[in-house]
Design a protein around this motif. Structure first.
Motif, PDB file in Angstrom:
ATOM      1  N   LEU A  43       0.900  -1.186   0.055  1.00  0.00           N
ATOM      2  CA  LEU A  43       0.042  -0.012   0.011  1.00  0.00           C
ATOM      3  C   LEU A  43       0.561   1.276   0.159  1.00  0.00           C
ATOM      4  CD1 LEU A  43      -3.000  -0.800   2.571  1.00  0.00           C
ATOM      5  CD2 LEU A  43      -2.907  -1.064   0.000  1.00  0.00           C
ATOM      6  N   TYR A  44       2.325   0.994   0.579  1.00  0.00           N
ATOM      7  CA  TYR A  44       3.063   2.172   0.816  1.00  0.00           C
ATOM      8  C   TYR A  44       3.486   2.655  -0.488  1.00  0.00           C
ATOM      9  CZ  TYR A  44       1.709   2.208   5.606  1.00  0.00           C
ATOM     10  OH  TYR A  44       0.956   2.055   6.928  1.00  0.00           O
ATOM     11  N   HIS A  45       3.442   1.841  -1.496  1.00  0.00           N
ATOM     12  CA  HIS A  45       3.979   2.401  -2.805  1.00  0.00           C
ATOM     13  C   HIS A  45       3.008   3.260  -3.311  1.00  0.00           C
ATOM     14  CE1 HIS A  45       5.643   2.209  -6.728  1.00  0.00           C
ATOM     15  NE2 HIS A  45       4.361   1.837  -7.243  1.00  0.00           N
ATOM     16  N   HIS A  46       1.613   3.245  -3.073  1.00  0.00           N
ATOM     17  CA  HIS A  46       0.766   4.056  -3.860  1.00  0.00           C
ATOM     18  C   HIS A  46       0.282   5.287  -2.858  1.00  0.00           C
ATOM     19  CE1 HIS A  46      -0.017   1.095  -6.806  1.00  0.00           C
ATOM     20  NE2 HIS A  46       0.105   0.094  -5.942  1.00  0.00           N
ATOM     21  N   PHE A  47       0.642   5.071  -1.717  1.00  0.00           N
ATOM     22  CA  PHE A  47       0.106   6.106  -0.567  1.00  0.00           C
ATOM     23  C   PHE A  47       1.274   6.232   0.457  1.00  0.00           C
ATOM     24  CE2 PHE A  47      -3.708   4.556  -2.375  1.00  0.00           C
ATOM     25  CZ  PHE A  47      -4.344   5.858  -2.722  1.00  0.00           C
ATOM     26  N   PRO A  48       1.474   7.374   0.935  1.00  0.00           N
ATOM     27  CA  PRO A  48       2.687   7.736   1.975  1.00  0.00           C
ATOM     28  C   PRO A  48       2.185   7.205   3.497  1.00  0.00           C
ATOM     29  CG  PRO A  48       1.420   9.843   1.257  1.00  0.00           C
ATOM     30  CD  PRO A  48       1.040   8.786   0.425  1.00  0.00           C
ATOM     31  N   SER A  49       0.794   7.195   3.469  1.00  0.00           N
ATOM     32  CA  SER A  49       0.358   6.912   4.902  1.00  0.00           C
ATOM     33  C   SER A  49      -1.188   6.484   4.670  1.00  0.00           C
ATOM     34  CB  SER A  49       0.335   7.863   5.971  1.00  0.00           C
ATOM     35  OG  SER A  49      -0.325   8.833   5.498  1.00  0.00           O
ATOM     36  N   LYS A  50      -1.512   5.784   5.749  1.00  0.00           N
ATOM     37  CA  LYS A  50      -2.929   5.596   5.854  1.00  0.00           C
ATOM     38  C   LYS A  50      -3.781   6.785   5.876  1.00  0.00           C
ATOM     39  CE  LYS A  50      -6.224   3.713   9.555  1.00  0.00           C
ATOM     40  NZ  LYS A  50      -6.288   2.993  10.707  1.00  0.00           N
ATOM     41  N   ASP A  51      -3.677   7.821   6.574  1.00  0.00           N
ATOM     42  CA  ASP A  51      -4.227   8.991   6.603  1.00  0.00           C
ATOM     43  C   ASP A  51      -4.522   9.612   5.371  1.00  0.00           C
ATOM     44  OD1 ASP A  51      -4.882   8.805   9.316  1.00  0.00           O
ATOM     45  OD2 ASP A  51      -3.513  10.375  10.036  1.00  0.00           O
ATOM     46  N   ALA A  52      -3.262   9.394   4.384  1.00  0.00           N
ATOM     47  CA  ALA A  52      -3.446  10.001   3.169  1.00  0.00           C
ATOM     48  C   ALA A  52      -4.456   9.135   2.238  1.00  0.00           C
ATOM     49  CB  ALA A  52      -1.969   9.859   2.582  1.00  0.00           C
ATOM     50  N   ILE A  53      -4.691   8.151   2.532  1.00  0.00           N
ATOM     51  CA  ILE A  53      -5.779   7.287   1.585  1.00  0.00           C
ATOM     52  C   ILE A  53      -7.062   8.330   2.030  1.00  0.00           C
ATOM     53  CG2 ILE A  53      -7.015   5.076   1.330  1.00  0.00           C
ATOM     54  CD1 ILE A  53      -4.339   3.770   2.209  1.00  0.00           C
ATOM     55  N   VAL A  54      -7.312   8.194   3.291  1.00  0.00           N
ATOM     56  CA  VAL A  54      -8.777   8.616   3.618  1.00  0.00           C
ATOM     57  C   VAL A  54      -8.830  10.186   3.290  1.00  0.00           C
ATOM     58  CG1 VAL A  54     -10.197   9.243   5.772  1.00  0.00           C
ATOM     59  CG2 VAL A  54      -8.679   7.214   5.691  1.00  0.00           C
ATOM     60  N   ASP A  55      -7.575  10.843   3.381  1.00  0.00           N
ATOM     61  CA  ASP A  55      -7.647  12.221   2.628  1.00  0.00           C
ATOM     62  C   ASP A  55      -8.085  12.230   1.582  1.00  0.00           C
ATOM     63  OD1 ASP A  55      -6.767  15.192   3.584  1.00  0.00           O
ATOM     64  OD2 ASP A  55      -5.712  14.685   1.712  1.00  0.00           O
ATOM     65  N   GLU A  56      -7.734  11.567   0.648  1.00  0.00           N
ATOM     66  CA  GLU A  56      -7.830  11.678  -0.867  1.00  0.00           C
ATOM     67  C   GLU A  56      -9.355  11.283  -1.056  1.00  0.00           C
ATOM     68  OE1 GLU A  56      -4.894  10.371  -3.486  1.00  0.00           O
ATOM     69  OE2 GLU A  56      -6.373   9.899  -5.248  1.00  0.00           O
ATOM     70  N   VAL A  57      -9.864  10.153  -0.477  1.00  0.00           N
ATOM     71  CA  VAL A  57     -11.404   9.999  -0.362  1.00  0.00           C
ATOM     72  C   VAL A  57     -12.168  11.275  -0.090  1.00  0.00           C
ATOM     73  CG1 VAL A  57     -13.112   8.621   0.575  1.00  0.00           C
ATOM     74  CG2 VAL A  57     -10.966   7.423   0.068  1.00  0.00           C
ATOM     75  N   LEU A  58     -11.755  11.897   0.980  1.00  0.00           N
ATOM     76  CA  LEU A  58     -12.508  12.926   1.466  1.00  0.00           C
ATOM     77  C   LEU A  58     -12.266  14.304   0.577  1.00  0.00           C
ATOM     78  CD1 LEU A  58     -12.273  12.581   5.267  1.00  0.00           C
ATOM     79  CD2 LEU A  58     -14.101  11.950   3.913  1.00  0.00           C
ATOM     80  N   THR A  59     -11.204  14.265   0.075  1.00  0.00           N
ATOM     81  CA  THR A  59     -11.153  15.455  -0.597  1.00  0.00           C
ATOM     82  C   THR A  59     -11.887  15.429  -2.038  1.00  0.00           C
ATOM     83  OG1 THR A  59      -8.851  16.005   0.368  1.00  0.00           O
ATOM     84  CG2 THR A  59      -9.355  16.819  -1.993  1.00  0.00           C
ATOM     85  N   ARG A  60     -11.941  14.274  -2.438  1.00  0.00           N
ATOM     86  CA  ARG A  60     -12.476  14.331  -3.833  1.00  0.00           C
ATOM     87  C   ARG A  60     -14.185  14.425  -3.572  1.00  0.00           C
ATOM     88  NH1 ARG A  60     -10.538   8.895  -7.152  1.00  0.00           N
ATOM     89  NH2 ARG A  60      -8.356   9.247  -7.318  1.00  0.00           N
ATOM     90  N   TYR A  61     -14.465  13.904  -2.543  1.00  0.00           N
ATOM     91  CA  TYR A  61     -15.814  13.831  -1.895  1.00  0.00           C
ATOM     92  C   TYR A  61     -16.433  15.333  -1.747  1.00  0.00           C
ATOM     93  CZ  TYR A  61     -19.520  13.559   1.420  1.00  0.00           C
ATOM     94  OH  TYR A  61     -20.953  13.727   2.228  1.00  0.00           O
ATOM     95  N   LEU A  62     -15.600  16.212  -0.975  1.00  0.00           N
ATOM     96  CA  LEU A  62     -15.975  17.544  -0.963  1.00  0.00           C
ATOM     97  C   LEU A  62     -15.975  18.129  -2.043  1.00  0.00           C
ATOM     98  CD1 LEU A  62     -13.969  17.954   2.600  1.00  0.00           C
ATOM     99  CD2 LEU A  62     -16.743  17.894   2.328  1.00  0.00           C
ATOM    100  N   ASP A  63     -14.921  18.033  -3.013  1.00  0.00           N
ATOM    101  CA  ASP A  63     -15.021  18.702  -4.088  1.00  0.00           C
ATOM    102  C   ASP A  63     -16.121  18.304  -5.123  1.00  0.00           C
ATOM    103  OD1 ASP A  63     -12.498  19.914  -3.678  1.00  0.00           O
ATOM    104  OD2 ASP A  63     -11.478  18.338  -4.705  1.00  0.00           O
TER     105      ASP A  63
END
Lengths: 209, 209
Positions: A43-63
């Motif tokens: 997973l850490y090849h695609h994302f720097p951290s667990k929080d970064a995954i959730v952050d991207e989910v929420l950022t797309r959502y709010l956009d």
DNA sequence: GTCTATACATCGATAGAC
DNA sequence: GTCTATCGATGTATAGAC
């Protein structure tokens, strides 16, 4: 190349579903990796951290919310119509992105304490301002009552609309469109039966369980 | 003996405050013990587990709700009055037990997955039935409208009332009593301004102001 | 009833082989 | 881009001295 993106998207959607169902801290990176079908280290090849995954989910959502709210405002309808459109848009987004909606509603307090989620705060402020602008415009032109504070009305309808994610099933007999109509009717005209001297049109309903 | 109970109560109240603020899984037994002023191992003299602490907090909380709701039903007022009393009672309980209210609203999904919280489920069913009974009585006697399903109205007003714990500050200028009045007025009569002569359809399109 | 000390599991994240 | 292996931190809970 397309496969790389697919794997990334699969991680995002899988994480969103699990976090929405079990909570952020209760969802481990190992569990996400298992569900995706890889090992946790990958997973850490695609994302720097667990929080970064959730952050991207929420950022797309709010956009997505901001984009659709912008369309509502661009229509320049009168306040009651705009309010209805905001309800419809919100419930449609909740239907399209149920996991992100649930995460945002359930983990709000956790997100506030975490660093790295600051981009989310400004988006949340924009969204709130959209609602408040419509509500205050209605109070100003006399179509909404002025004896209940605008911000109180906003928070009541906001929670009623977004928290419907906890109980409403869009694929059931009670459709999202029906819910949007009922929420709008309820918050604008109330649940008390209309006075008898005024003619009332009772609309036909679909059968319910 | 009294000191023993005090220590137990201190653990309960401290844990409730921390869990309400940071979340259940984010609150560690070490942090609770630190806040109480003891070592983490000492907590296990009073409680068998971390979950047992939260379970007792929520059980007391739900019992308090059931007791107060029973008084509302015992008054045998008309549905609209009973509905208002349920709103007032709920907001008063939220003011008296803000931490337990927040925990119950925020960790509902987590509680469902955990074993040992079964006593909570039946209490929740009782509470729901109290609201639904009042609502359906109002629909039956004609004081409430019948074109919005009772269970939909219940869930909308329930979320609006209980989730006010996330934004309402009882010690601020906007009192709990005021909130209860506004919630009742809004859900019974709506946010649309009262019509001056003839009722106007929401769908009526008017030119730009 | 509290403390000291620690067992034991699991967490997020990393390094390097392939 | 994925896997193997593991580090260091942190979690709940326990055992026994006092």
């Amino acid at each position: 190349m397309a496969e790389v993106q697919d794997r990334r998207e699969l991680i995002l959607s899988t994480a969103a579903e699990m976090v929405a169902r079990k909570g952020l801290r209760a969802t481990t990176v190992r569990a996400i990796a298992d569900a995706v079908g890889v090992f946790s280290g990958s997973l850490y090849h695609h994302f720097p951290s667990k929080d970064a995954i959730v952050d991207e989910v929420l950022t797309r959502y709010l956009d997505a919310i901001r984009a659709r709210y912008a369309l509502v405002l661009a229509s320049h309808k009168e306040p009651a119509e705009c309010l209805r459109d905001l309800v419809v848009s919100s419930l449609e987004i909740a239907e399209e992105q149920p996991h992100a909606t649930a995460i945002y509603q359930n983990e709000a307090q956790y997100l506030r304490e975490m660093p790295g989620f600051h981009g989310i705060q400004s988006a949340a402020a924009d969204i709130q301002q959209t609602w408040l602008g419509v509500i205050e415009a209605g109070v100003a032109d006399g179509s909404f009552r002025d004896d209940i504070p605008s911000w109180v009305f906003y928070r009541l309808i906001r929670d009623a609309v977004w928290l419907s994610i906890r109980w409403h099933r869009p694929d059931g007999p009670y459709s999202t469109r029906q819910l949007a109509d009922d929420v709008t009717a309820l918050f604008l005209h109330g649940f008390a039966a209309p006075a008898r001297h005024a003619p009332v049109s009772v609309r036909t309903r679909v059968g319910l369980a």
